[in-house]
Design an enzyme around this catalytic site. Structure first.
Site, PDB file in Angstrom:
ATOM      1  N   ILE A  16     -13.104  -3.359  45.887  1.00 39.14           N
ATOM      2  CA  ILE A  16     -13.442  -2.364  44.871  1.00 39.14           C
ATOM      3  C   ILE A  16     -14.867  -2.570  44.348  1.00 39.14           C
ATOM      4  O   ILE A  16     -15.602  -1.595  44.128  1.00 39.14           O
ATOM      5  CB  ILE A  16     -12.410  -2.412  43.724  1.00 39.14           C
ATOM      6  CG1 ILE A  16     -11.047  -1.919  44.236  1.00 39.14           C
ATOM      7  CG2 ILE A  16     -12.863  -1.586  42.531  1.00 39.14           C
ATOM      8  CD1 ILE A  16      -9.908  -2.017  43.224  1.00 39.14           C
ATOM      9  N   ASP A  65     -20.400 -17.332  39.482  1.00 37.81           N
ATOM     10  CA  ASP A  65     -18.965 -17.484  39.200  1.00 37.81           C
ATOM     11  C   ASP A  65     -18.704 -16.910  37.813  1.00 37.81           C
ATOM     12  O   ASP A  65     -19.261 -17.403  36.822  1.00 37.81           O
ATOM     13  CB  ASP A  65     -18.607 -18.978  39.253  1.00 37.81           C
ATOM     14  CG  ASP A  65     -17.124 -19.233  39.053  1.00 37.81           C
ATOM     15  OD1 ASP A  65     -16.408 -18.329  38.559  1.00 37.81           O
ATOM     16  OD2 ASP A  65     -16.678 -20.348  39.386  1.00 37.81           O
ATOM     17  N   VAL A  66     -17.856 -15.903  37.738  1.00 33.25           N
ATOM     18  CA  VAL A  66     -17.637 -15.243  36.450  1.00 33.25           C
ATOM     19  C   VAL A  66     -16.988 -16.165  35.416  1.00 33.25           C
ATOM     20  O   VAL A  66     -17.049 -15.879  34.220  1.00 33.25           O
ATOM     21  CB  VAL A  66     -16.797 -13.943  36.588  1.00 33.25           C
ATOM     22  CG1 VAL A  66     -17.536 -12.897  37.404  1.00 33.25           C
ATOM     23  CG2 VAL A  66     -15.404 -14.218  37.147  1.00 33.25           C
ATOM     24  N   SER A 144      -6.227  -2.942  35.761  1.00 31.49           N
ATOM     25  CA  SER A 144      -5.237  -2.595  36.792  1.00 31.49           C
ATOM     26  C   SER A 144      -4.105  -1.806  36.165  1.00 31.49           C
ATOM     27  O   SER A 144      -3.845  -1.938  34.957  1.00 31.49           O
ATOM     28  CB  SER A 144      -4.659  -3.883  37.394  1.00 31.49           C
ATOM     29  OG  SER A 144      -3.554  -3.596  38.219  1.00 31.49           O
ATOM     30  N   TYR A 157      -0.472 -11.823  36.664  1.00 34.68           N
ATOM     31  CA  TYR A 157      -1.498 -10.789  36.875  1.00 34.68           C
ATOM     32  C   TYR A 157      -1.399  -9.709  35.798  1.00 34.68           C
ATOM     33  O   TYR A 157      -2.404  -9.315  35.196  1.00 34.68           O
ATOM     34  CB  TYR A 157      -1.326 -10.197  38.276  1.00 34.68           C
ATOM     35  CG  TYR A 157      -2.378  -9.200  38.686  1.00 34.68           C
ATOM     36  CD1 TYR A 157      -3.627  -9.635  39.129  1.00 34.68           C
ATOM     37  CD2 TYR A 157      -2.130  -7.840  38.648  1.00 34.68           C
ATOM     38  CE1 TYR A 157      -4.596  -8.713  39.525  1.00 34.68           C
ATOM     39  CE2 TYR A 157      -3.088  -6.921  39.037  1.00 34.68           C
ATOM     40  CZ  TYR A 157      -4.314  -7.364  39.472  1.00 34.68           C
ATOM     41  OH  TYR A 157      -5.268  -6.453  39.844  1.00 34.68           O
ATOM     42  N   LYS A 161      -4.207  -8.638  32.981  1.00 32.50           N
ATOM     43  CA  LYS A 161      -4.807  -7.300  32.895  1.00 32.50           C
ATOM     44  C   LYS A 161      -4.442  -6.605  31.579  1.00 32.50           C
ATOM     45  O   LYS A 161      -5.226  -5.811  31.047  1.00 32.50           O
ATOM     46  CB  LYS A 161      -4.383  -6.453  34.097  1.00 32.50           C
ATOM     47  CG  LYS A 161      -4.893  -7.001  35.437  1.00 32.50           C
ATOM     48  CD  LYS A 161      -6.413  -7.048  35.516  1.00 32.50           C
ATOM     49  CE  LYS A 161      -6.908  -7.410  36.905  1.00 32.50           C
ATOM     50  NZ  LYS A 161      -8.373  -7.371  37.020  1.00 32.50           N
ATOM     51  N   ILE A 190      -4.985   0.312  45.714  1.00 32.48           N
ATOM     52  CA  ILE A 190      -6.244   0.593  46.416  1.00 32.48           C
ATOM     53  C   ILE A 190      -6.254  -0.267  47.677  1.00 32.48           C
ATOM     54  O   ILE A 190      -5.880  -1.452  47.625  1.00 32.48           O
ATOM     55  CB  ILE A 190      -7.462   0.249  45.529  1.00 32.48           C
ATOM     56  CG1 ILE A 190      -7.342   0.897  44.136  1.00 32.48           C
ATOM     57  CG2 ILE A 190      -8.756   0.661  46.228  1.00 32.48           C
ATOM     58  CD1 ILE A 190      -7.319   2.404  44.103  1.00 32.48           C
TER      59      ILE A 190
HETATM   60  N1  LIG Z   1      -6.931  -3.684  45.281  1.00 27.87           N
HETATM   61  C1  LIG Z   1      -6.153  -3.117  44.382  1.00 27.87           C
HETATM   62  O1  LIG Z   1      -5.241  -2.338  44.718  1.00 27.87           O
HETATM   63  C2  LIG Z   1      -6.403  -3.353  42.934  1.00 27.87           C
HETATM   64  C3  LIG Z   1      -5.579  -2.668  42.035  1.00 27.87           C
HETATM   65  C4  LIG Z   1      -5.799  -2.839  40.677  1.00 27.87           C
HETATM   66  C5  LIG Z   1      -6.820  -3.651  40.231  1.00 27.87           C
HETATM   67  N2  LIG Z   1      -7.595  -4.318  41.116  1.00 27.87           N
HETATM   68  C6  LIG Z   1      -8.655  -5.155  40.566  1.00 27.87           C
HETATM   69  O2  LIG Z   1      -9.877  -4.785  41.157  1.00 27.87           O
HETATM   70  C7  LIG Z   1     -10.777  -5.905  41.137  1.00 27.87           C
HETATM   71  C8  LIG Z   1     -11.309  -6.121  42.544  1.00 27.87           C
HETATM   72  O3  LIG Z   1     -10.192  -6.346  43.394  1.00 27.87           O
HETATM   73  P1  LIG Z   1     -10.285  -6.102  44.957  1.00 27.87           P
HETATM   74  O4  LIG Z   1      -9.014  -5.477  45.371  1.00 27.87           O
HETATM   75  O5  LIG Z   1     -11.569  -5.456  45.306  1.00 27.87           O
HETATM   76  O6  LIG Z   1     -10.264  -7.631  45.447  1.00 27.87           O
HETATM   77  P2  LIG Z   1     -11.081  -8.373  46.609  1.00 27.87           P
HETATM   78  O7  LIG Z   1     -10.419  -9.694  46.730  1.00 27.87           O
HETATM   79  O8  LIG Z   1     -11.196  -7.484  47.792  1.00 27.87           O
HETATM   80  O9  LIG Z   1     -12.532  -8.560  45.961  1.00 27.87           O
HETATM   81  C9  LIG Z   1     -12.709  -9.371  44.833  1.00 27.87           C
HETATM   82  C10 LIG Z   1     -14.085  -9.998  44.886  1.00 27.87           C
HETATM   83  O10 LIG Z   1     -14.223 -10.807  43.711  1.00 27.87           O
HETATM   84  C11 LIG Z   1     -14.830 -12.029  44.074  1.00 27.87           C
HETATM   85  N3  LIG Z   1     -14.479 -13.087  43.144  1.00 27.87           N
HETATM   86  C12 LIG Z   1     -13.273 -13.710  43.000  1.00 27.87           C
HETATM   87  N4  LIG Z   1     -13.371 -14.664  42.060  1.00 27.87           N
HETATM   88  C13 LIG Z   1     -14.640 -14.639  41.598  1.00 27.87           C
HETATM   89  C14 LIG Z   1     -15.337 -15.411  40.641  1.00 27.87           C
HETATM   90  N5  LIG Z   1     -14.751 -16.422  39.967  1.00 27.87           N
HETATM   91  N6  LIG Z   1     -16.642 -15.111  40.404  1.00 27.87           N
HETATM   92  C15 LIG Z   1     -17.257 -14.112  41.086  1.00 27.87           C
HETATM   93  N7  LIG Z   1     -16.659 -13.373  42.019  1.00 27.87           N
HETATM   94  C16 LIG Z   1     -15.349 -13.643  42.284  1.00 27.87           C
HETATM   95  C17 LIG Z   1     -14.303 -12.311  45.486  1.00 27.87           C
HETATM   96  O11 LIG Z   1     -15.147 -13.226  46.175  1.00 27.87           O
HETATM   97  C18 LIG Z   1     -14.264 -10.927  46.090  1.00 27.87           C
HETATM   98  O12 LIG Z   1     -15.470 -10.602  46.754  1.00 27.87           O
HETATM   99  C19 LIG Z   1      -9.979  -7.080  40.599  1.00 27.87           C
HETATM  100  O13 LIG Z   1     -10.246  -7.248  39.220  1.00 27.87           O
HETATM  101  C20 LIG Z   1      -8.538  -6.641  40.817  1.00 27.87           C
HETATM  102  O14 LIG Z   1      -7.662  -7.268  39.917  1.00 27.87           O
HETATM  103  C21 LIG Z   1      -7.404  -4.194  42.462  1.00 27.87           C
END
Ligand SMILES: NC(=O)c1ccc[n+]([C@@H]2O[C@H](COP(=O)([O-])OP(=O)(O)OC[C@H]3O[C@@H](n4cnc5c(N)ncnc54)[C@H](O)[C@@H]3O)[C@@H](O)[C@H]2O)c1
Length: 253
Positions: A16, A65-66, A144, A157, A161, A190
């Site tokens: 995302i 790192d966040v 989320s 989780y 959120k 997603i």
């Molecule tokens: N994929 C879904 O369906 C979905 C649904 C609801 C919410 N989300 C939220 O969307 C956001 C992105 O999720 P995604 O699906 O793209 O996941 P993803 O795992 O594809 O991407 C997440 C990215 O965050 C980075 N990351 C993880 N920990 C980190 C840290 N400590 N510091 C910096 N970067 C870090 C990872 O390296 C990765 O590149 C998240 O907050 C997730 O909870 C995703």
């Protein structure tokens, strides 16, 4: 939509976050600062920076790192080369393979550190710079639908959120008097590596997809488009909102 705006995205290497960065470019952002633990996309292929490079938009990648307040301060400082951040997207987040009643304490701490503390440190650093520069900026958090609904397989989780959604409402109140807006997007299903994080999660999501009003997983760009809108002047009277971007998932019983 994002004309003359500088955008920062955490977790921008994959999924995302990558979709948000690419959407920001296509909606006219002035410059984009990408942050992640790694530059390599979980889904493979070109890095987000390589994709942006082809468009000619000024951008840079910073390893950050966040969960580190120092990293977040340093990340925000990078945006000064582009006039400071106008849209801060606190997107990085993780999910756990085993997120049930048997959740391991160390896993829970890590989850909360990334998904809650990590969002706060990014928002805090961005807000400090916006206040110092007198910018009426926008902070958008990737929450989320798990922050709006509970589930037996997303105990930690959903807790994280839900906390983020309350954080957004509180920060909207704190920063609103300065013209800074704070909102969350609440994606549903997603299609990213995160939703395929375990066979249990993938199996649990399939019946949800079949019942969801739009009957399909979302694309990362569909979240990115909403984030761009929340970062733009077209949403200038919207703050403190946790907006579902979920194909109608949370609208139904
Ligand atoms: N994929 C879904 O369906 C979905 C649904 C609801 C919410 N989300 C939220 O969307 C956001 C992105 O999720 P995604 O699906 O793209 O996941 P993803 O795992 O594809 O991407 C997440 C990215 O965050 C980075 N990351 C993880 N920990 C980190 C840290 N400590 N510091 C910096 N970067 C870090 C990872 O390296 C990765 O590149 C998240 O907050 C997730 O909870 C995703």
């Amino acid at each position: 939509m994002l004309n003359e705006k500088t955008v920062i995205v955490t977790g921008a290497a994959s999924g995302i976050g990558r979709g948000i960065a690419l959407a920001a470019q296509s909606h006219g952002a002035k410059a984009i600062v990408l942050a992640d633990l790694t530059e390599e996309p979980r889904e493979g292929g070109d890095t987000t920076a390589q994709l942006l490079a082809r468009t000619g938009i000024p951008h840079l990648f910073r390893r950050a790192d966040v969960t580190s307040p120092e990293d977040m301060e340093a990340l925000i400082a990078e945006s000064e080369a582009f006039g400071g951040v106008d849209l801060m997207v606190c997107n990085a987040g993780i999910a756990l393979p085993n997120d049930t009643l048997d959740l391991d304490p160390s896993d829970l701490r890590r989850l909360l550190a990334v998904n809650v503390e990590g969002v706060f440190y990014g928002a805090q650093a961005a807000a400090r710079q916006m206040l110092r520069l007198g910018k009426k900026g926008s902070i958008v958090v990737t929450s989320s639908m798990g922050g709006l609904r509970g589930a037996s397989f997303t105990v930690g989780y959903s807790t994280s959120k839900g906390g983020v959604n309350q954080m957004v409402r509180s920060l909207a109140d704190a920063l609103g008097p300065h013209g800074i807006r704070v909102n969350a997007v609440c994606p549903g299903l997603i299609d990213t590596a995160l939703v395929q994080s375990s066979p249990e999660a993938a199996a649990a999501f399939e019946p949800l997809r079949q019942r969801m009003p739009l009957r399909r997983f979302g694309d990362v760009r569909e979240v990115g488009d909403v984030v761009a809108w929340l970062g733009s002047d077209f949403s200038s009277f919207v703050t403190g909102v946790a907006l579902p971007v979920d194909g109608g998932q949370t609208a139904i019983i």
